[in-house]
Enzyme design. Structure first.
Site, PDB file in Angstrom:
ATOM      1  N   VAL A 112       0.847  -1.196   0.000  1.00 12.63           N
ATOM      2  CA  VAL A 112       0.000   0.000   0.000  1.00 12.63           C
ATOM      3  C   VAL A 112       0.877   1.239   0.000  1.00 12.63           C
ATOM      4  O   VAL A 112       1.761   1.391   0.846  1.00 12.63           O
ATOM      5  CB  VAL A 112      -0.932   0.009   1.223  1.00 12.63           C
ATOM      6  N   TYR A 145      -4.242   2.842   9.967  1.00 13.48           N
ATOM      7  CA  TYR A 145      -5.295   1.928   9.544  1.00 13.48           C
ATOM      8  C   TYR A 145      -6.461   1.793  10.511  1.00 13.48           C
ATOM      9  O   TYR A 145      -7.469   1.175  10.165  1.00 13.48           O
ATOM     10  CB  TYR A 145      -4.681   0.562   9.236  1.00 13.48           C
ATOM     11  N   ARG A 203      -3.306  13.525   0.599  1.00 10.03           N
ATOM     12  CA  ARG A 203      -4.447  14.340   1.036  1.00 10.03           C
ATOM     13  C   ARG A 203      -5.439  14.612  -0.098  1.00 10.03           C
ATOM     14  O   ARG A 203      -6.070  15.663  -0.146  1.00 10.03           O
ATOM     15  CB  ARG A 203      -3.981  15.660   1.660  1.00 10.03           C
ATOM     16  N   GLY A 205      -7.526  11.866  -0.966  1.00  9.47           N
ATOM     17  CA  GLY A 205      -8.471  10.768  -0.847  1.00  9.47           C
ATOM     18  C   GLY A 205      -8.066   9.501  -1.565  1.00  9.47           C
ATOM     19  O   GLY A 205      -8.876   8.570  -1.675  1.00  9.47           O
ATOM     20  N   VAL A 206      -6.807   9.438  -2.053  1.00 10.70           N
ATOM     21  CA  VAL A 206      -6.380   8.256  -2.808  1.00 10.70           C
ATOM     22  C   VAL A 206      -6.361   7.020  -1.915  1.00 10.70           C
ATOM     23  O   VAL A 206      -6.895   5.960  -2.276  1.00 10.70           O
ATOM     24  CB  VAL A 206      -5.004   8.492  -3.457  1.00 10.70           C
ATOM     25  N   VAL A 216       0.967   5.679  -1.500  1.00  9.78           N
ATOM     26  CA  VAL A 216       0.452   6.813  -2.269  1.00  9.78           C
ATOM     27  C   VAL A 216       1.629   7.728  -2.565  1.00  9.78           C
ATOM     28  O   VAL A 216       2.443   8.011  -1.676  1.00  9.78           O
ATOM     29  CB  VAL A 216      -0.637   7.594  -1.494  1.00  9.78           C
ATOM     30  N   SER A 228       3.288  -0.109   8.271  1.00  9.00           N
ATOM     31  CA  SER A 228       4.512   0.679   8.415  1.00  9.00           C
ATOM     32  C   SER A 228       4.322   1.790   9.440  1.00  9.00           C
ATOM     33  O   SER A 228       5.251   2.160  10.150  1.00  9.00           O
ATOM     34  CB  SER A 228       4.924   1.270   7.057  1.00  9.00           C
ATOM     35  N   GLU A 229       3.099   2.302   9.517  1.00 10.78           N
ATOM     36  CA  GLU A 229       2.741   3.333  10.500  1.00 10.78           C
ATOM     37  C   GLU A 229       1.409   2.921  11.132  1.00 10.78           C
ATOM     38  O   GLU A 229       0.364   3.036  10.490  1.00 10.78           O
ATOM     39  CB  GLU A 229       2.631   4.701   9.847  1.00 10.78           C
ATOM     40  N   PHE A 237       4.477  -9.721   5.236  1.00 11.94           N
ATOM     41  CA  PHE A 237       4.085  -9.900   3.840  1.00 11.94           C
ATOM     42  C   PHE A 237       3.863  -8.549   3.183  1.00 11.94           C
ATOM     43  O   PHE A 237       3.263  -8.422   2.167  1.00 11.94           O
ATOM     44  CB  PHE A 237       2.820 -10.776   3.735  1.00 11.94           C
TER      45      PHE A 237
END
Length: 423
Positions: free
Chosen positions: A95, A136, A103, A105-106, A97, A131-132, A423
């Site tokens: 994942v 999520y 910022r 909305g992607v 962007v 990662s952060e 993964f």
């Protein structure tokens, strides 16, 4: 932000169109991912492995004209849940962007589309490693498992091994030559602990992936197998990083995998790792929080255990997910679930179950507990108690006694949940 029926994501600075990944566009798609994680090129063998493992028909790209600006993938996993059953789960991965398109909305658009897709596949769960971690939660993921990172001064730690340890034969083996037998052993371990993933064909290669660029001065990957009566009953994969300080050996052992079928084989492998010549330090990451090693050592503080989040869990279909696992005591509660991101989950669900099985169906009965789908994800594998979440104000008890009943029932029923690899 809004996602229209054709898959465009509207934002204040224009639109990016979401579409399923064309395998021919994999390189440009993957380059966007690498750039988002710093832009350091991967070794050729690592890149080719991820190309082979990518499921293009379960991966999304966000495109601004001809430019890829976002990536999101999913692996077709089966995840062990309490009770030992394996449940279909989307292993959310890759994942990113582009920094030029933040910022807008992607990410939100990709997460919404992906969860809708997972629902359409009939899968009850989505899982990821973050990662952060702060990202999520707003998409309904809760931290479902944790891991220990260990760093031992092997000169100051002794191991008290169980009977039979000396009867285990250890031998070096080329990692690739024993890969199939080690994978068969791993497969026997998967049903024993919630959070473990059944490895699909090709995933065995991840365990022996060993690009020189990532060794940081350590040896090529080494493997030692534990045998009894000619059968492999355990294995460890590791690196050794030599170091000399004023003519005194001060090397480090880096343990990547330690798996065994019984306590004696497990102890024999750890004793081997602690006793490797010319080393005084052992590093082991991504270990279970209840690793038996903690009970073998003379001084647990010398392991310097550090805990961190591991698998983030998202219930895509609340009813299907809660009915797929067993419960450690009788449970009969009505859950009032909030899920703003996947509204099909919102509402009251009656969960009835025990150690033999469960049902979870829509109901109009009064609620006993109120919580969001994020809290259900955190508690789902048994690594987090509903009572502890209630202590933080994230679960509300509406019927006296319901919290204690459900909190006990949601326990793991044995070993703590654990994800052995990323993964």
């Amino acid at each position: 932000m809004a996602t229209d029926a054709t898959g465009s994501v509207d934002g204040p600075a224009g639109a990016a169109r979401l579409r399923v990944l064309d395998p021919d566009a994999w390189d440009s798609w993957y380059d966007v991912l690498l750039r988002a994680f710093g832009g350091v090129p991967e070794a050729a063998e690592e890149r080719e492995l991820w190309r082979a493992l990518t499921e293009a028909d379960r991966s999304l790209g966000a495109w601004d004209g001809e430019e890829c600006v976002g990536t999101a993938g999913a692996f077709s996993f089966r995840l062990t849940v309490p009770g030992g059953t394996s449940v279909p789960a989307a292993g959310v991965t890759m994942v990113s962007v582009a920094a030029t398109h933040r910022r807008r909305g992607v990410l939100t658009g990709m997460m919404a589309r992906q969860l809708a897709d997972v629902r359409s596949w009939g899968w009850p769960l989505a899982v990821l490693t973050a990662s952060e971690p702060e990202i999520y939660g707003r998409f309904g993921y809760g931290i479902g498992t944790r891991q220990l990172n260990l760093e031992a001064d092997t000169r100051r730690v002794r191991l008290a091994v169980p009977p039979g340890t000396d009867d285990v034969r250890l031998r070096y083996a080329a990692p690739g030559e024993v890969l199939a037998r080690c994978e068969a052993l791993y497969a026997r371990r998967v049903p024993l602990r919630a959070g473990m993933v059944e490895r699909l064909p090709g995933w065995d290669r991840l365990g022996v992936l060993d690009p020189e660029s990532e060794r940081e001065g350590a040896s090529p990957l080494q493997c030692v197998v534990a045998e009894r009566d000619g059968e492999i009953v355990g294995y460890t994969r590791f690196h050794v990083k030599p170091k000399w300080e004023h003519a005194v050996a001060d090397g480090t052992v880096i343990a990547r995998d330690v798996e065994a079928l019984d306590p004696a084989a497990y102890a024999a492998l750890w004793r081997f790792l602690f006793d490797i010549d010319l080393t005084s330090r052992l590093i082991a990451h991504q270990r279970p929080v209840d690793d038996p090693l903690l009970h073998l050592v003379s001084d647990v503080r010398r392991l310097k255990p550090r805990e961190r989040d591991a698998l983030h869990v998202r219930l895509v279909d609340v009813g299907q997910a809660l009915a797929a696992r067993t419960y450690q005591g009788p449970v009969d509660v009505v859950l009032d679930v909030e899920d703003a991101f996947c509204p099909w989950n919102t509402g009251r669900w009656r969960l009835s179950g025990d150690t033999k099985g469960a049902t979870c169906e829509r109901t109009t009965e009064p609620a006993d507990l109120a919580l969001s789908v994020r809290e259900l994800g955190a508690a789902y594998l048994g690594g987090v108690t509903l009572a502890s979440l209630a202590g933080a104000g994230r679960v509300r008890e509406l019927r006296g006694g319901a919290l204690a009943e459900a909190s006990v029932g949601f326990g793991p029923g044995g070993l703590a949940p654990w994800l052995p690899h990323g993964f």
